[in-house]
Design an enzyme around this catalytic site. Sequence first.
Site, short mmCIF file in Angstrom:
data_model
loop_
_atom_site.label_atom_id
_atom_site.label_comp_id
_atom_site.label_asym_id
_atom_site.label_seq_id
_atom_site.Cartn_x
_atom_site.Cartn_y
_atom_site.Cartn_z
N CYS A 54 0.80 -1.23 0.00
CA CYS A 54 0.00 0.00 0.00
C CYS A 54 0.82 1.27 0.00
CB CYS A 54 -1.01 0.00 1.15
SG CYS A 54 -0.32 -0.44 2.75
N HIS A 75 -3.57 2.41 5.67
CA HIS A 75 -4.24 2.90 4.48
C HIS A 75 -3.54 4.17 4.03
CE1 HIS A 75 -8.42 3.89 2.56
NE2 HIS A 75 -7.48 3.71 1.68
#
Lengths: 314, 370
Positions: A85, A161
Site C-alpha cells: 500500500c 491505508h
Amino acid sequence: MAEEMWCTIESDPGVFTELMAGMGCQGVQMEEIYSLDEATMEELKPIYGLIFLFKWQNKKNGQPTPEVDDNPNVFFANQVINNACATQAILQILLNRDDIEIGEELRNFKEFTADFPSDMKGLAISNSELVRTVHNSFARSDPFVNEIVDPNAGKDQDVYHFIAYTPIHGALYELDGLSRGPVNLGACDDNNWTNQANEAIQRRMQGYGDSELHFSLMALTKDKVESYQEQIEELDGLLLSLGEDAVNERNQLNNQRSSLQHKLHMEQEKRARWHRENVLRKHNFIPMIYNLLKKLAEKDQLVPLVTKAKEKKQ
Amino acid sequence: MSLFPTAPTETHLVEFNAGKCVVEDSWIKPDTRKGKLYMDQGDDQLLHLYWKERKNNSTPEDDMIIFSEEAEFTKVEECTTGRVYVLKFKTSNETHFYWMQNKNEDNDHALVERVNELISDPETNMNISSELDESASHDELMRLLNDAESQDPNLTPENLLQFLNSMNNNMGTQDDEDDDSFEVNTPPATRSSAPAPRPVAATPVTSATPATPATPATPAAPAAPAAPAVPVAETPNTNQQQSNEQLDQLRQILANIQPAEGSKPISLSDVLTSQSLTPLLNDPEMCATLFPFLPEGSERSAEEVRQVVRSPQFSQALQSLSAALATGQLGPLLSQLGLDPSAGNSVESFLIAVGEQAKQKKNDDAMDED
C-alpha cells in the site's frame, strides 16, 4: 498468491526516500510532516504530493462516497496487494507528475500501462519485479525468516491505508487505491494546493469520528540536500557579482548563505542517519544473534538466563 | 469441586495424612486417629497449620499460626521405624510431633520441604498458591497421573476419566471407598529430648490415600476440552490392563494440552536483554569476535557493536526470529548453524540446542588438548 511475495515494510520517510531512489528516481525525498500550515508548506516547497496514512480500522467513513473522475490523463491504479500500500501510494504521485525524474524503468512502466484500466494497472504494479524487489529489500533480516513470518501480520488486524494527494493539470486529485477511481477535489493552483488538500484531509478525519485514528502525514518533495546546495550556489553567484561597496547587500547574502549552510548540514546528517537505519534494516542479524548466544553459552550464562526468563513469564 | 469423589473438597497450601503424637512424661505416643495435617492462609492473612481428624465434616483440632521462619518441621531421626516429624518453634521451644500416615513414604521429603518452604516465606508462597494458574495445575495433574499406580485405589484412571467425561453432566456416582483400615502394632515410642536413639517397637501402618489429593478444580478447565475426545467406558472396568490403557490415553491427551494460557513462551528478547549483554559487550575482545557480523560499511569497533545491538532494528530482528522459531519451520536455518533441525520448534528448544552445541565444543576442545 502474489500477496505472499510482498513483505511489510516500515512506514518511515527514510525507507520511502531510499525506496524511490531504488526504483530509479532522482532528486526526490519523503519527509514526515506534522502540520499542513502555510509556514511548514513554504519551507518544504516544491512539494510534489502529499500522503495521508492512517490505520484502517474498518470503520466506515461517515461521508458519502465521492464521485470518481475517470480522467484518462490521471494515472490511477487499484490497490491489489495489501502489503504494497505505501509503495503504491508513492507510485500514484510519481507517475502523475511530469516534473520529476522517475528514471528509465518507471518511465517504461508508465508508458506500458498507460491504457490499462485501473485494476490492470494495480496488477501490473504487483507484478513488477523492479518495484517488488526494491520494496522487499526493506523487509528484515533473513530470507528464511521472511518467508515464514511477518512479525506485523496478524498482530493487529488493522491495516495501514495510504491516500495520495497531488495536483494534476490544474485540479487537485485524491488518489486512494481502495477506491474505484481518482477523486477530483476541484481546481487548484500549483502554489497553494496544499491548503485544499489540508481541507480534504480534515474532512476525512471528521468522517471517522472520535475513534482513535493513528495517522501520519508525509510530503513527497524535492530532495532537500540538492535544493539547499543549489540555493547556496545561486547565492555564491550573486555574491561574486556584487561590487565592493555593496556591503549591506553582501552581509545580507552572507547571512542567508550561513543559514542555508546550516540547513544543508542538518539535512545531510539526517540522511546519514536514515541511511544507517536502512543498512541495519537490510542487515541479516541472524549470525550476530547466534554468535551472541554462543558466547553466552560458552560463559555458562545461557542456561541461567533461559531459566530466569521462564520464571518471569509465569 | 474435587476431582475424586473420595477426596476432600478443600484445597490447601500443603496437606498430607498424618497423626498426632501425644507427649506423656518423657514419652511420645502416637494418637492413633487418622488425621490430616495441612497449612492454609487464614482469614487473618496469616499462615496457619492445622490438624484435624479425617472424618467427614471435622473441624481442625489444632490451629497454629506460624510466622515467617518461626518454626521448623524436621524428621525425628531417633525414631528409626516410624516416620515421625517434629514441628519445633524457635521462639518458644514449643514442639509438636506428627507421624506420617501416607502409605507411600516417597513423598515425605517433598511434603516436608514444602512445609518448611511455607514457613520460611509465607507471603510469597501464599500468593503463588492462590493463583492456581493452569500450568502449575496441569503439572500437578500430570504428576498425579504418573504417580497414580503407586497410590491408593481411590485414585484410579477410571475415576479421572469418569470425572472428565461427566464435566458437563452431574458427577459420576461412585461409592465412597474408605481408607484401608490400618493397624498400629505398637506406637513409636520416642523420648522427646533424648539424644540417644531409643528402641522403637513398631511402625504404624498408614492408611492408603494419595499423598497430594485432589488438585484444585481449576485444572479441570484446560483438561475439560479434552473430555469429549476421551473414549471413556461408561462403567469403570476393574480390569487392570484396561485401566492402564485408559491411563495412558489420558496421559497422552493431557500431555498435549499445552498450558498455553498459563505460561507464555519466552522470546529471544527475554534472554538477550541489556542486562545480559552489557557485561558481555563491555569486553573489547568479545566485541572484536563479533566484527564479522556487523553490517557492511560499519566501523569495526566495540562501540559500534554496542550501538548495533542497541538499535531498534536489532530488537526487531530478535522479534522476527523468535516468531519464526515459534512456528517450528526453521529447521533448515538450524541445520545451517550446525544445530539439530528438530530443535527449531520453539525459542526455548533453540536456545537449549545452542547451549548443548557450545558444551559439546568445549568437550571436544578439551579432548583435543590431551
